[in-house]
Design a protein around this motif. Structure first.
Motif, mmCIF file in Angstrom:
data_model
loop_
_atom_site.group_PDB
_atom_site.id
_atom_site.type_symbol
_atom_site.label_atom_id
_atom_site.label_comp_id
_atom_site.label_asym_id
_atom_site.label_seq_id
_atom_site.Cartn_x
_atom_site.Cartn_y
_atom_site.Cartn_z
ATOM 1 N N SER A 268 0.837 -1.207 0.000
ATOM 2 C CA SER A 268 0.000 0.000 0.000
ATOM 3 C C SER A 268 0.867 1.249 0.000
ATOM 4 C CB SER A 268 -0.913 0.016 1.224
ATOM 5 O OG SER A 268 -1.753 -1.104 1.209
ATOM 6 N N ASP B 216 -6.438 -0.606 -4.115
ATOM 7 C CA ASP B 216 -5.847 -1.255 -2.941
ATOM 8 C C ASP B 216 -6.866 -2.225 -2.349
ATOM 9 O OD1 ASP B 216 -4.290 -2.028 -0.854
ATOM 10 O OD2 ASP B 216 -3.797 0.003 -0.173
ATOM 11 N N GLU B 217 -6.664 -3.498 -2.588
ATOM 12 C CA GLU B 217 -7.581 -4.546 -2.133
ATOM 13 C C GLU B 217 -9.044 -4.190 -2.403
ATOM 14 O OE1 GLU B 217 -6.696 -6.259 1.698
ATOM 15 O OE2 GLU B 217 -4.799 -5.163 1.721
#
Ligand SMILES: Nc1ncnc2c1ncn2[C@@H]1O[C@H](COP(=O)(O)OP(=O)(O)OP(=O)(O)O)[C@@H](O)[C@H]1O
Ligand SMILES: [Mg+2]
Lengths: 212, 266
Positions: B58, B187-188
């Motif tokens: 991240s 991000d995810e």
């Protein structure tokens, strides 16, 4: 829901149909070469072997890739595992066609033509029909067709035994050149094996559909 | 400038990279989080970042649109990141402009407590677009682009908060598309979604890569395998291996990558 990578399974099926067509074509050419003493067909049958081998490798690779990257489940997994086995059976049937062609070539080179054709024609018709049906029952998940293949194998075995008896007693009488009879016995055995591969494939399909 | 070591890049696609990372070092205060990262990210491809929790995925992703600027102790210790040939950490870079260029979708969908329509129109209105017909067109285009139009076209004026989690996540993607970015960072994006919503977002990613460059962080290895063209494996702030996704999952070169993807790590 339809996923963007599902077409890869369709590609896999297409490759299986293709390898089966090529194996059938190789077998048909090899047997016609034998029945019609046609050297040119024999040569074409021999050439097809490499294409069949390459396709088997492609099918294996595509299968491993799909399992690794697409996390398949349920019927998709079954399809892939049977596809790997099916392509192997078909490739082996292709090897037998190759072997028939090589032996025919030897007979033709030595004798100019095939003299004693025994039951090769009837036997090969049965064996190739079994191979076609084995692929069809796999692609269409047709249990009845798969079961019918198991029965039909017995007739091929019976014809192979008759061929053996006829060719062996022929040799004992000393009326023909023995090498060609031995080669014809092996050709008959190859056709019997093609039927066996069809039977194996049908067994896989039955397992796939019933779990037995 | 420091001697640049050869970036880890991958073969085939001979397009010039859209993101170039060279000798990149990054720290939070005294604690270094990224070490000497070299990497080329290709245009209109999906690049996946994988690696154990805390390895810096991240952090690295946030460097591409300078989201780390918002963290006081964040420091770039060395190296550079170029996007379309421009060093994004240059003094005269307009960060707002950069973030328009490099959109971001987060793990938790975060729609504004406004209507579906306004969620998407918001960014454009800030840019000064007022004309209703233009806004209508962009809203429809983005909702279609995010594969959401058919599901919401009759309820554009209802609150976005009334949508399902999967729909909210696709709305956030639609919102990110509204300002016409070139690059989408995710991000995810599926970690809070059920398998069907996840599949829809993956389908969307596959569609979007025709027009956008996508970098996605995911803990779901199968997802990385399914959606990405290239995969980067990070460990303890270092880029361990970056290869075509086929190679990473079928034949990784590094034993640490192999251990991680096969679940034998640690
Ligand atoms: N705002 C912050 N301030 C200080 N340290 C931070 C901050 N954010 C992250 N870190 C540290 O940086 C390192 C990398 O964290 P990061 O969140 O980038 O990892 P990640 O790979 O995204 O992990 P995860 O998979 O759990 O999301 C970790 O050691 C983390 O504790
Ligand atoms: Mg993270």
């Amino acid at each position: 829901m339809k996923r963007y990578f599902h077409h890869e399974l369709q590609d896999l099926r297409s490759k299986l149909i293709l390898i089966a067509e090529k194996a059938h074509e190789a077998g048909r050419l090899a047997v016609e070469g034998f029945l019609n003493s046609d050297l040119e067909k024999t040569e074409r049958a021999i050439k097809l072997d490499d294409e069949i081998d390459d396709l088997e490798i492609e099918i294996d690779r595509a299968s491993v890739r799909y399992i690794t990257l697409r996390s398949p489940v349920s019927s998709d997994v079954r399809l892939i595992f049977v596809a790997i086995k099916a392509s192997h059976d078909i490739e082996r049937a292709g090897d037998e066609a190759h072997s028939i062609a090589k032996k025919t070539k030897r007979i033709l080179t030595r004798d100019g033509k095939v003299v004693n054709k025994v039951h090769i024609e009837a036997m090969s018709k049965l064996a190739f029909a079994m191979l076609d049906d084995a692929i069809t029952c796999f692609l269409e998940e047709d249990l009845e067709l798969a079961e019918s293949i198991m029965e039909r194998d017995k007739e091929v075995d019976r014809l192979n035994k008759e061929n053996f008896k006829a060719l062996a007693s022929d040799m004992c009488e000393g009326s023909v050149e023995p090498s060609s009879n031995i080669e014809t016995i092996l050709i008959s055995k190859s056709i019997e094996r093609i039927a066996d591969h069809a039977k194996n494939l049908a067994e896989e399909v039955i397992y796939l559909l019933t779990g037995n | 400038m420091a001697q640049t070591s050869t970036p880890i890049t991958t073969s085939e696609n001979s397009q010039p990279p859209i993101i170039e990372i060279r000798n990149f070092d990054f720290a939070y205060g005294d604690s270094q989080a990224l070490f000497d990262i070299n990497m080329d990210i290709k245009e209109k491809e999906v690049t996946a970042f994988i690696g154990p929790s805390g390895c810096g995925k991240s952090t690295f992703l946030r460097c591409f649109n300078r989201m780390n600027d918002l963290i006081d102790i964040a420091r770039i210790k060395g190296g550079e990141i170029k996007i379309s040939g421009v060093n994004i950490y240059d003094k005269d870079i307009d960060v707002i402009e950069l973030r328009k260029h490099v959109g971001m979708v987060f793990q938790k969908s975060n729609p504004f407590p406004k209507s579906i329509y306004d969620n998407i129109a918001y960014g454009l209105r800030i840019q000064g677009v007022k004309k209703k017909s233009t806004l209508d067109d962009v809203v429809e285009e983005c909702l279609r682009g995010a594969a959401l139009w058919d599901e919401v076209k009759d309820r554009l004026n209802e609150s976005a908060l009334g949508m399902s989690g999967g729909q909210q996540q696709r709305l956030c993607i639609a919102r990110a598309l509204a300002v016409r970015p070139k690059i989408l960072l995710m991000d995810e994006p599926c970690s809070a979604l059920d398998p069907i919503a996840t599949a829809k977002v993956e389908e969307l990613i596959h569609e979007l890569k025709k027009d956008y460059t996508i970098v996605i962080v995911t803990h779901n290895m199968q997802q990385a395998a399914r959606v990405s063209d290239r995969t980067a494996f990070f460990y303890l702030g270092k880029l361990i291996e970056f290869e075509n996704t086929d190679d990473i999952f079928m034949n990784p070169k590094n034993p640490q990558t192999e251990a991680y993807i096969s679940g034998r790590f640690g």
